[in-house]
Design a protein around this motif. Structure first.
Motif, mmCIF file in Angstrom:
data_model
loop_
_atom_site.group_PDB
_atom_site.id
_atom_site.type_symbol
_atom_site.label_atom_id
_atom_site.label_comp_id
_atom_site.label_asym_id
_atom_site.label_seq_id
_atom_site.Cartn_x
_atom_site.Cartn_y
_atom_site.Cartn_z
ATOM 1 N N MET A 1 -12.678 20.362 0.101
ATOM 2 C CA MET A 1 -12.357 19.393 -0.950
ATOM 3 C C MET A 1 -13.464 18.349 -1.018
ATOM 4 S SD MET A 1 -8.874 17.144 -1.400
ATOM 5 C CE MET A 1 -7.883 18.622 -1.665
ATOM 6 N N ASN A 2 -14.051 18.197 -2.195
ATOM 7 C CA ASN A 2 -15.163 17.263 -2.389
ATOM 8 C C ASN A 2 -14.628 15.961 -2.984
ATOM 9 O OD1 ASN A 2 -17.677 16.127 -2.633
ATOM 10 N ND2 ASN A 2 -18.222 17.272 -4.486
ATOM 11 N N ILE A 3 -14.399 14.955 -2.139
ATOM 12 C CA ILE A 3 -13.805 13.689 -2.570
ATOM 13 C C ILE A 3 -14.905 12.686 -2.871
ATOM 14 C CG2 ILE A 3 -12.290 11.793 -1.908
ATOM 15 C CD1 ILE A 3 -10.759 13.767 -0.156
ATOM 16 N N PRO B 1 -11.554 12.380 5.534
ATOM 17 C CA PRO B 1 -12.050 11.873 6.824
ATOM 18 C C PRO B 1 -12.834 10.572 6.685
ATOM 19 C CG PRO B 1 -13.305 13.806 6.123
ATOM 20 C CD PRO B 1 -12.138 13.689 5.196
ATOM 21 N N HIS B 2 -13.489 10.372 5.536
ATOM 22 C CA HIS B 2 -14.251 9.141 5.322
ATOM 23 C C HIS B 2 -13.332 7.920 5.366
ATOM 24 C CE1 HIS B 2 -17.141 6.303 3.687
ATOM 25 N NE2 HIS B 2 -16.326 6.041 2.687
ATOM 26 N N CYS B 3 -12.194 7.992 4.667
ATOM 27 C CA CYS B 3 -11.273 6.854 4.649
ATOM 28 C C CYS B 3 -10.516 6.727 5.968
ATOM 29 C CB CYS B 3 -10.308 6.966 3.467
ATOM 30 S SG CYS B 3 -11.055 6.496 1.882
ATOM 31 N N ARG B 4 -10.311 7.826 6.678
ATOM 32 C CA ARG B 4 -9.688 7.716 8.009
ATOM 33 C C ARG B 4 -10.592 6.922 8.949
ATOM 34 N NH1 ARG B 4 -8.224 13.234 7.144
ATOM 35 N NH2 ARG B 4 -9.813 13.977 8.606
ATOM 36 N N GLN B 5 -11.895 7.150 8.853
ATOM 37 C CA GLN B 5 -12.821 6.389 9.674
ATOM 38 C C GLN B 5 -12.816 4.912 9.285
ATOM 39 O OE1 GLN B 5 -14.616 7.076 12.358
ATOM 40 N NE2 GLN B 5 -15.411 4.969 12.359
ATOM 41 N N ARG B 6 -12.783 4.634 7.974
ATOM 42 C CA ARG B 6 -12.739 3.252 7.510
ATOM 43 C C ARG B 6 -11.438 2.579 7.936
ATOM 44 N NH1 ARG B 6 -12.855 3.396 1.627
ATOM 45 N NH2 ARG B 6 -13.046 1.128 1.764
ATOM 46 N N LEU B 7 -10.325 3.337 7.938
ATOM 47 C CA LEU B 7 -9.049 2.777 8.384
ATOM 48 C C LEU B 7 -9.123 2.402 9.858
ATOM 49 C CD1 LEU B 7 -6.044 2.107 7.955
ATOM 50 C CD2 LEU B 7 -5.537 4.480 8.569
ATOM 51 N N ALA B 8 -9.740 3.258 10.670
ATOM 52 C CA ALA B 8 -9.880 2.944 12.094
ATOM 53 C C ALA B 8 -10.667 1.650 12.279
ATOM 54 C CB ALA B 8 -10.576 4.104 12.814
ATOM 55 N N ILE C 1 -5.177 12.135 -7.244
ATOM 56 C CA ILE C 1 -5.160 13.410 -7.950
ATOM 57 C C ILE C 1 -4.761 14.508 -6.974
ATOM 58 C CG2 ILE C 1 -6.427 14.945 -9.483
ATOM 59 C CD1 ILE C 1 -6.237 12.010 -10.406
ATOM 60 N N LEU C 2 -3.701 15.232 -7.310
ATOM 61 C CA LEU C 2 -3.225 16.330 -6.480
ATOM 62 C C LEU C 2 -3.717 17.687 -6.967
ATOM 63 C CD1 LEU C 2 0.475 15.126 -6.102
ATOM 64 C CD2 LEU C 2 -1.365 14.855 -4.425
ATOM 65 N N ARG C 3 -3.868 17.806 -8.281
ATOM 66 C CA ARG C 3 -4.321 19.074 -8.866
ATOM 67 C C ARG C 3 -4.974 18.774 -10.206
ATOM 68 N NH1 ARG C 3 0.136 23.594 -10.004
ATOM 69 N NH2 ARG C 3 0.165 23.677 -7.710
ATOM 70 N N PHE D 1 -12.288 12.252 -12.021
ATOM 71 C CA PHE D 1 -11.456 12.225 -10.830
ATOM 72 C C PHE D 1 -10.819 13.605 -10.650
ATOM 73 C CE2 PHE D 1 -12.005 7.929 -12.110
ATOM 74 C CZ PHE D 1 -11.926 7.152 -10.963
ATOM 75 N N SER D 2 -11.076 14.225 -9.492
ATOM 76 C CA SER D 2 -10.563 15.555 -9.186
ATOM 77 C C SER D 2 -9.640 15.488 -7.974
ATOM 78 C CB SER D 2 -11.729 16.514 -8.922
ATOM 79 O OG SER D 2 -12.611 16.554 -10.030
#
Length: 216
Positions: A1-3, A36-43, A154-156, A166-167
Motif C-alpha cells: 500500500m502506497n500511502i 508504519p510512518h505514522c506509527r513511528q511519529r506516534l511513538a 480511504i478504504l477502497r 487520495f487512495s
C-alpha cells in the motif's frame, strides 16, 4: 500500500494523549494499522508526552489515600466478561474497523444517502459523526468547509480534490479553514471512513438544502 497523505502533528498528539473523540480515535487507529510512518511519529509523540509528564510537579495526597485505594481493591464486584464472536478475516479492512464491524465492506447494510452515495452511521458517542461513505464513480460530494475538524480515511478506491489524489490508506486531516469538493476519479466506488467533531458547512445552495436530511 502506497500511502502519500498522513495526519498532522496535532492529531497524533491528541491521539497519544487520549483526547480525541471516539470516532476520530477509531479512524486514527485504522490508519496506524496500515501506516508504519505514522506509527513511528506516534511513538515520538508518546515519548514527548512522557517527557512532559515527568516535568509536572507532584501533588501531595491525602493521608488516607493509600487506604482508600486498598479498600476499593478489596471490594468484590462481579464484572461480566465480554462475549467474543468469531469473525472471518477481511483483508480490505484495517483490524480496528474489522473488529467493530465484524464483516467486510461488501456485506454491509448500505443505506442510500443521495444520488450515487450510500452510507452507514456507526453511531459512536461524542461530538460530530462517524460514518462509512460509499460514493459511485464520477460522483462528487457538494463543495463544503468545516465548522470543526474532519478526518477521512480511504478504504477502497480514490478521490481527487483541491489537495490532490487520495487512495486506499491515505488520510485527509482537515480543519475549518479548508474548502474542498472531493470527486471519485476512477470506475470503482470510493469507500471512506469519515469522522467529524462538528457538522460540515456546505457552501452551495444544493448542499445547504439537503444537509438537514443527510445529517452531515
Amino acid at each position: 500500500m502506497n500511502i502519500s497523505h498522513h495526519f498532522d502533528d496535532a492529531t497524533l498528539m491528541a491521539y497519544a494523549s487520549g483526547s480525541l473523540p471516539q470516532g476520530m480515535a477509531l479512524l486514527v487507529a485504522c490508519h496506524l494499522h496500515w501506516c508504519p510512518h505514522c506509527r513511528q511519529r506516534l511513538a515520538e509523540a508518546e515519548a514527548i508526552g512522557g517527557a512532559l509528564l515527568a516535568q509536572i510537579e507532584p501533588m501531595s495526597l491525602k493521608a488516607d489515600a493509600l487506604k482508600s485505594v486498598m479498600d476499593r481493591l478489596d471490594l468484590e464486584e462481579e464484572i461480566p466478561l465480554p462475549q467474543i464472536r468469531p469473525v472471518q478475516t477481511a483483508t480490505d479492512l484495517p483490524a480496528p474497523l474489522h473488529h467493530y464491524l465484524q464483516t467486510n465492506l461488501d456485506h454491509l447494510p448500505w443505506k442510500r444517502l443521495g444520488y450515487g452515495v450510500h452510507h452507514i452511521d456507526l453511531n459512536l458517542k461524542g461530538p460530530g459523526a462517524t460514518r462509512l461513505l460509499k460514493i459511485a464513480p464520477g460522483v462528487s460530494v457538494p463543495h463544503h468547509t468545516h465548522a470543526g475538524n474532519e478526518l477521512t480515511l480511504i478504504l477502497r478506491g480514490s478521490y481527487t480534490d483541491e489537495f490532490g489524489r487520495f487512495s486506499a490508506g491515505d488520510v485527509a486531516d482537515l480543519d475549518g479553514e479548508v474548502k474542498h469538493q472531493p470527486i471519485v476519479d476512477t470506475d470503482q466506488d470510493c469507500i471512506c471512513l469519515i469522522a467529524t467533531d462538528a457538522p460540515l458547512k456546505f457552501t452551495g445552495l444544493m448542499g445547504r438544502l439537503v444537509q438537514p436530511f443527510i445529517g452531515l
